[in-house]
Design an enzyme around this catalytic site. Structure first.
Site, PDB file in Angstrom:
ATOM      1  N   GLY B  85       0.795  -1.223   0.000  1.00 16.09           N
ATOM      2  CA  GLY B  85       0.000   0.000   0.000  1.00 16.09           C
ATOM      3  C   GLY B  85       0.824   1.267   0.000  1.00 16.09           C
ATOM      4  N   SER B  86       0.305   2.268   0.674  1.00 19.83           N
ATOM      5  CA  SER B  86       0.839   3.625   0.628  1.00 19.83           C
ATOM      6  C   SER B  86       2.258   3.723   1.162  1.00 19.83           C
ATOM      7  CB  SER B  86      -0.082   4.515   1.444  1.00 19.83           C
ATOM      8  OG  SER B  86       0.590   5.679   1.835  1.00 19.83           O
ATOM      9  N   SER B  87       2.966   4.749   0.673  1.00 21.89           N
ATOM     10  CA  SER B  87       4.319   5.034   1.148  1.00 21.89           C
ATOM     11  C   SER B  87       4.299   5.665   2.536  1.00 21.89           C
ATOM     12  CB  SER B  87       5.028   5.948   0.167  1.00 21.89           C
ATOM     13  OG  SER B  87       4.270   7.131  -0.007  1.00 21.89           O
TER      14      SER B  87
END
Lengths: 426, 161
Positions: B85-87
């Site tokens: 998923g997201s950084s």
């Protein structure tokens, strides 16, 4: 890890304690990765301005220098943050003053962020305030090493632009801005950019929704690997590729994909894998398409929609024009609110072209800087929301505890006008 | 003549050796963040999201589609296949340290920048690149030792689960 003389000088304090802390973090990170060395970057996209509970506490006690030290450099010392060494931009963050009285976001947080923004601006960080820096003047060149965070921007930069970035984080970009260095590992090495999975669509992919569904399927199949997408594909626009990448980085952790004949590192299917042979093909069928659609729609039961969210990743001008056309001369249901998220630079063009006025006359809102997931806020009383973004449909139910519907942009506008979800897979 | 103390010591050493050969499973890999700690394992069969996947205030997995949704990893040895998923991953795990809900250690299968940077800023002993898949070998409830200085993970005692 091998360090150059310049790296060692930075580590040893030649350029001050903040640069030394930045180099220390990059060394810990690079050694953790097993990187052989660092490489130079001149384009950094990170985040330092959004208030968070941990950051607010640190900033209240020690100011923004302290907050940058702890959060962006993982450093406990009291240090002064100098100007960035290389061009650096701020990605999306919380809502700003233009959202006051429109969203229920705390005015106190708006104020805190404005303070942090001044601190960042003074250090040369450009406040692009978007998850899509590539839409508003930050376009790296093909083959360039960059240090970006924001998974949907990283996958776009690697795949569509052909720049080289790992999916960096808050601290590594904080350190890269001050040093112009980042671990030479992963996507920075050409051999790690080749395709690993061959996925062929037997379904026609030629709409914004279908690029998102195809990405949501493929991300789940390959997880962190690198899909090469082929089959019955139309020519995607920037808007489609933005949705595709975001979806691939949501159901999986994809940082590079290839579309042979479209994206720069894959002129052909064979070249996308060379020197490796083609792997077995995974086929995307109508049943897979339906399964992806149903998975994104399994977070909702009530068909009474009260909130519609468009522009994730931040809307392109093409999307804003389409939304304005669908709303022209119409009026939102009294039971719904519509927010369209876009970079502020594009908002100014939308104002100039009259799109903002059309959307606002219908009762919708064009908002900038953030999104409900980043700011953790939706219109008061929201129970059920609808979106055309696979990423937002995936994340927002967990973040805000609300139900979700996913569909086409038209289905979402229809819900905004009627207050009812009538979307279906067609 | 062998003293009883020596006998006892030899007997204990023998027992330890037997334990080591029969009961203890040692996974060998590479230390990512140095340090050594013992604790109870929490094994996530699926990859973990940071942003939108965990709540740093409570150290809990919140992703609705995740089989550990609602389960806290605070003070546990978190064993997982990788980060997805997201950084924002690393920032969210760094927040667990700042808010006092961090895992005691991390052991993961798939090397990624998100997982490594997350471990670095969470500042807990972390091991990866193991000779066996930790998610397959370690079970939730096992008492394990994570020694990132030698790059090993040892299952000291199987849990009841």
């Amino acid at each position: 890890m091998q360090l150059t003389d310049d790296d060692k000088a930075m580590r040893d304090g030649r350029d001050g304690s903040a640069v030394a802390a930045a180099m220390d973090l990059l060394i810990r990170y690079g050694e953790g990765l097993g990187a052989e060395r660092l490489c130079s970057v001149r384009n950094v996209a990170g985040t330092s301005t959004q208030p968070t509970p941990a950051k607010n506490k640190i900033a209240a006690e020690g100011g923004w220098n302290k907050a940058y030290a702890v959060i962006n450099l993982d450093c406990d010392e009291d240090i002064e943050i100098p100007k960035m060494r290389v061009p650096t931009c701020q990605l999306q963050h919380g809502f700003s003053a233009d959202a006051l009285n429109i969203t229920p976001y705390s005015p106190h947080l708006v104020e805190l962020q404005a303070d942090a923004e001044s601190f960042a601006s003074d250090r040369g960080i450009n406040i692009l305030a978007t998850c899509t820096p590539y839409q508003v003047g930050n376009l790296p060149v093909r083959g360039e090493h960059i240090a970006w965070m924001e998974s949907s921007a990283v996958v776009y930069a690697n795949s569509v632009i052909g720049a080289k970035s790992n999916c960096e984080g808050t601290a590594s970009t904080g350190a890269a801005g001050l040093t112009g260095r980042i671990p030479y590992w992963g996507n920075h090495l050409d051999e790690n950019r080749k395709g690993t999975h061959l996925i062929r669509s037997d379904v026609r992919i030629d709409s914004f929704m279908d690029w998102g569904l195809f990405g949501y399927f493929a991300g789940d199949v390959v997880q962190e690997e690198r899909p090469v997408l082929t089959g019955n594909l139309g020519l995607p626009s920037l808007t489609d590729l933005k949705h595709l990448g975001a979806a691939l980085a949501t159901s999986g952790g994809v940082e590079i994909f290839h579309l042979p004949g479209v994206t720069p590192e894959a002129p052909t299917v064979t070249e996308a894998f060379e020197p490796a042979p083609l792997p077995d093909v995974v086929v995307y069928t109508e049943a897979d398409r339906r399964a992806a659609y149903e998975s994104l729609n399994n977070q909702g039961t009530s068909e009474d929609v009260d909130f519609i969210l468009l522009g994730c990743p931040h809307a392109s001008l093409e999307q804003i024009a389409q939304i304005a056309a669908l709303l022209d001369g119409k009026r939102l249901s009294p039971n719904t609110e519509l927010w369209v998220m876009t970079p502020r630079a594009l908002r100014s063009v939308a104002d100039r072209n009259g799109y903002s006025a059309v959307i606002e006359r219908a009762g919708g809102r064009l908002l900038t800087d953030s999104c409900p997931a980043m700011s953790r806020v939706a219109p008061e009383g929201t129970k059920v929301f609808a979106t055309d973004s696979a990423k937002q449909a995936h994340y927002l139910p967990a973040i805000l505890g609300i139900e979700a519907w996913f569909g086409t942009t038209e289905d979402c506008i229809n819900a905004a006008l009627t207050g009812k979800w009538n979307g279906a897979l067609r | 003549m062998i003293s009883s103390e020596q006998e006892a010591a030899e007997s204990l050493a023998g027992t330890k050796a037997a334990l080591a050969s029969t009961d203890q499973i040692v996974l060998r890999g590479r230390g990512i963040v140095p340090g050594k700690i013992r604790g109870e394992a929490l094994v996530s069969p699926e990859t973990i999201s940071g942003w939108g996947g965990i709540d740093p205030a409570t150290g809990t997995i919140i992703e609705r589609r995740h089989s550990l949704c609602g389960v806290s990893f605070a003070d546990k040895v978190l064993v997982f296949p990788g980060a997805k998923g997201s950084s924002g991953w690393s920032g969210f795990f760094q927040s667990t340290r700042l808010l006092g809900t961090a895992p005691a250690a991390m052991v993961f299968t798939k090397m990624t920048t998100k997982a490594v940077l997350g471990a670095v800023v969470t500042r807990v002993p972390t091991v990866s690149e193991l000779d066996q898949d930790p998610v397959q070998v370690i079970r939730t409830g096992d008492f394990v030792e994570v020694d990132a200085d030698t790059g090993t993970v040892t299952i000291l005692q199987r849990g009841n689960g």
